[in-house]
Scaffold this motif. Sequence first.
Motif, PDB file in Angstrom:
ATOM      1  N   PRO A  83     108.737  19.300  25.157  1.00 20.11           N
ATOM      2  CA  PRO A  83     109.656  20.244  25.816  1.00 20.11           C
ATOM      3  C   PRO A  83     110.737  19.566  26.661  1.00 20.11           C
ATOM      4  N   THR A  84     110.553  18.256  26.971  1.00 18.92           N
ATOM      5  CA  THR A  84     111.609  17.558  27.718  1.00 18.92           C
ATOM      6  C   THR A  84     112.730  17.064  26.795  1.00 18.92           C
ATOM      7  N   LEU A  85     112.584  17.275  25.488  1.00 21.43           N
ATOM      8  CA  LEU A  85     113.652  16.920  24.541  1.00 21.43           C
ATOM      9  C   LEU A  85     114.605  18.104  24.385  1.00 21.43           C
ATOM     10  N   HIS A  86     115.892  17.831  24.345  1.00 19.39           N
ATOM     11  CA  HIS A  86     116.881  18.881  24.082  1.00 19.39           C
ATOM     12  C   HIS A  86     116.595  19.454  22.687  1.00 19.39           C
ATOM     13  N   SER A  89     117.189  11.242  25.138  1.00 15.65           N
ATOM     14  CA  SER A  89     116.721   9.859  24.965  1.00 15.65           C
ATOM     15  C   SER A  89     115.615   9.856  23.919  1.00 15.65           C
ATOM     16  N   LEU A  90     115.457   8.725  23.216  1.00 19.48           N
ATOM     17  CA  LEU A  90     114.507   8.669  22.107  1.00 19.48           C
ATOM     18  C   LEU A  90     113.047   8.591  22.526  1.00 19.48           C
ATOM     19  N   SER A 123     109.012   6.824  27.075  1.00 23.83           N
ATOM     20  CA  SER A 123     109.182   5.888  28.200  1.00 23.83           C
ATOM     21  C   SER A 123     110.569   5.985  28.829  1.00 23.83           C
ATOM     22  N   ASP A 124     111.556   6.422  28.060  1.00 26.69           N
ATOM     23  CA  ASP A 124     112.901   6.642  28.610  1.00 26.69           C
ATOM     24  C   ASP A 124     112.887   7.897  29.490  1.00 26.69           C
ATOM     25  N   GLN A 125     112.362   8.973  28.909  1.00 23.93           N
ATOM     26  CA  GLN A 125     112.310  10.252  29.629  1.00 23.93           C
ATOM     27  C   GLN A 125     111.432  10.147  30.880  1.00 23.93           C
TER      28      GLN A 125
END
Length: 314
Positions: free
Chosen positions: A211-214, A258-259, A262-264
Amino acid sequence: MAFIAALLLLFFSAFSQGNALSLNYYTKTCPDVEHVIAQVVREATSKDKTVPAGLLRMHFHDCFIRGCDGSVLLKSKGGNKAEKDGPPNVSLHAFYVIDSAKKAVETICPGIVSCADILALAARDAVVLTGGPTWDVPKGRKDGRISKASETVQLPAPTFNISQLQQSFSQRGLSMEDLVALSGGHTLGFSHCSSFQNRIHNFNLTHDTDPTLHPSFAARLQSICPIKNKAKNAGATMDPSSTTFDNNYYKLILQKKSLFSSDQALLTIPKTRDLVSKYASSKKAFNTAFINSMIKMSSITGGQEVRKDCRVVN
């Protein structure tokens, strides 16, 4: 855990003290070394724009296992499976550039310059060639004689959460500031589907995608990496300007594009979230932090010799 971290820190600092680096290490013994390496990296990059990303990632993966000792360059031999054949490293590329640079350096000053130093200098040149900042690289690393694929499990994984990332970096004497700045290296390069598959299929019991992905970004990644992906080299560039060293990586994290997990994860605590925002709004601030953290990371030393051939111990 804190005790283990303290032991590892002692281990690395002991290495560092026994192997002091200096900016003018080759001034008398090999004054043209930096020029020669830069030329090789420039030529390779002119033929293949993915070379800089490969060199930067290779240096990072080298430094995180036994320090920056060129152990990632060694090939597997006999019963020993080397680092480069460990799961996180099978996608490393551009080893031939280090071989070419070593050959060129050996021509002008044989037996003087370590493969570990060549890799550290090539990583700096990779950043410069893609529009990033330059810095003076401390030199004098020695090459390690041990390289084990099994030790690559120590590399921070793209699925790590913030506490796992913090632990991985602190064990190497690197701070949360270093973590956020060095993650900016993800502005360059390409990732295979396997590194972000966890976010776009069967994420958890309630969500198929993270859910944190657009949503539109998640849909695009799903189309590139279907659940039964057959394309061996399928994947996505780390950001749309993947051959340019810029601060877009941080802007994309804030846009939920972000992919990696670990980025998010850098948005999950205030300290790292504030740094992401700072670097997203100022390329200058990012460049300064990146230089400081690169010097710090590349000063974790380890090895014992100067290899004649970067792929085999003397």
